[in-house]
Scaffold this active site. Structure first.
Site, PDB file in Angstrom:
ATOM      1  N   LYS A   1       0.847  -1.202   0.000  1.00 22.52           N
ATOM      2  CA  LYS A   1       0.000   0.000   0.000  1.00 22.52           C
ATOM      3  C   LYS A   1       0.876   1.244   0.000  1.00 22.52           C
ATOM      4  O   LYS A   1       2.039   1.218   0.431  1.00 22.52           O
ATOM      5  CB  LYS A   1      -0.942   0.022   1.210  1.00 22.52           C
ATOM      6  CG  LYS A   1      -0.285  -0.032   2.601  1.00 22.52           C
ATOM      7  CD  LYS A   1       0.099   1.299   3.202  1.00 22.52           C
ATOM      8  CE  LYS A   1       0.581   1.181   4.646  1.00 22.52           C
ATOM      9  NZ  LYS A   1       1.430   2.305   5.088  1.00 22.52           N
TER      10      LYS A   1
ATOM     11  N   ASP B   1      -2.924  -1.426  10.121  1.00 24.03           N
ATOM     12  CA  ASP B   1      -3.083  -1.293   8.673  1.00 24.03           C
ATOM     13  C   ASP B   1      -3.796  -2.493   8.055  1.00 24.03           C
ATOM     14  O   ASP B   1      -3.990  -2.536   6.841  1.00 24.03           O
ATOM     15  CB  ASP B   1      -1.718  -1.153   7.997  1.00 24.03           C
ATOM     16  CG  ASP B   1      -1.148   0.240   8.162  1.00 24.03           C
ATOM     17  OD1 ASP B   1      -1.932   1.181   8.419  1.00 24.03           O
ATOM     18  OD2 ASP B   1       0.076   0.395   8.032  1.00 24.03           O
TER      19      ASP B   1
END
Ligand code: C5P
Length: 280
Positions: free
Chosen positions: A6, A120
């Site tokens: 990401k 996350d």
């Protein structure tokens, strides 16, 4: 299954919470590059294991893939195989992505479970770009007009040979408080400005207030970002670093080789350079 990296295109850490974590507002997109995680059945009474091609990845019970399996009630009877490409200490979310991929492979992609595995982790449960709030557990999809400015965008991911520890980075934020934080209202206003104006390009979203501490300790990071900007591309750090990224106008082999050459010149030949696209 692809277990993607990401990028935090926007990251405003807004303050420290009573539980020691930090609140943040972040726009996060996954890329079409990352690790590969598969699972196969083994004897039903046998302990679930992880085989990884990278000896640097801790293989014990505290590995996030095995923690995800245990949390999903699959502590026995599975063998996971992980082809590791996402470096650690990069701010690319590799461990959280692996945990989310494990939950998906086990049919246990649950947001509450994911949040217990890493801040996350929840963002990786769906494929698209999201706004992340709280310590990372509050996820909302981006409005379509905003997601359109992200999907398919070509990026360069650049990681020096050194990494940055996430707890270290957050400790620096706390030590430099309150100047290190962006007020929650200011963070939301900054984000809304970009979300609400469909003519503002992705370049105008880039923001990361974790850069300051990282740049003080590692001047090689801003040195490369300045050179990339002089080349005409927007660039920033992802998460708590050390990986950085550049937004590329489109597939352009000449520009990509220039970006790769600049990165290796600035950070040395061991620099990881990956060219990929943001996922829709
Ligand atoms: O949740 P995760 O294990 O990924 O977080 C690693 C460390 O980063 C935490 O122990 C904490 O020190 C810091 N952190 C934080 N605020 C967040 C996320 C992480 O302070 N929102």
């Amino acid at each position: 299954m692809l277990s993607p990296a990401k990028l935090n295109l926007f990251l405003a850490v807004t303050g420290r919470r009573a539980d020691g974590y930090h609140d943040l507002v972040s726009v996060v997109a996954q890329v079409d590059w990352g690790d590969d995680l598969t699972v196969e059945p083994i004897g039903p009474g046998e302990k679930t294991t992880l085989v990884c091609d990278d000896p640097a990845v801790p293989g014990g019970d505290d590995n996030l893939v095995l923690r995800a399996a245990a949390a999903a009630g699959a502590g026995q009877g599975r063998r996971f195989r992980l082809a590791k490409r996402i470096p650690m200490g990069a701010g690319l979310g590799g461990g959280s992505s692996n945990a989310a991929a494990a939950l998906k492979l086990l049919g246990a992609a649950d947001a509450t479970l994911a949040a217990t595995l890493g801040s996350d982790c929840p963002l990786f449960l769906g494929p698209g770009p999201v706004v992340m709030r709280g310590r990372g557990e509050r996820i909302s999809p981006l409005p379509a007009a905003a997601a359109q400015r992200i999907a398919g965008r070509r990026v360069a991911i650049l990681k020096p040979s050194f990494g940055i520890s996430t707890p270290w980075a957050y400790r620096q934020m706390a030590a430099a408080a309150p100047e290190s934080y962006l007020e929650p209202q200011a963070a939301e206003a900054r984000l809304s400005e970009w979300l609400d104006d469909p003519f503002l390009p992705l370049e105008r979203l880039l923001y990361n207030n974790m850069e300051r501490a990282a740049f003080l300790k590692f001047p090689a990071l801003p040195a490369l970002l300045d050179r990339l900007r002089r080349l005409g591309v927007a660039a920033g750090m992802t998460g708590s670093g050390s990986a950085c990224f550049a937004l590329l106008p489109g597939p352009d082999p000449a520009l990509e080789s220039r970006v790769g050459a600049l990165a290796k010149e600035a950070w040395g030949p061991a620099t990881l350079c990956v060219f990929c696209a943001l996922r829709a």
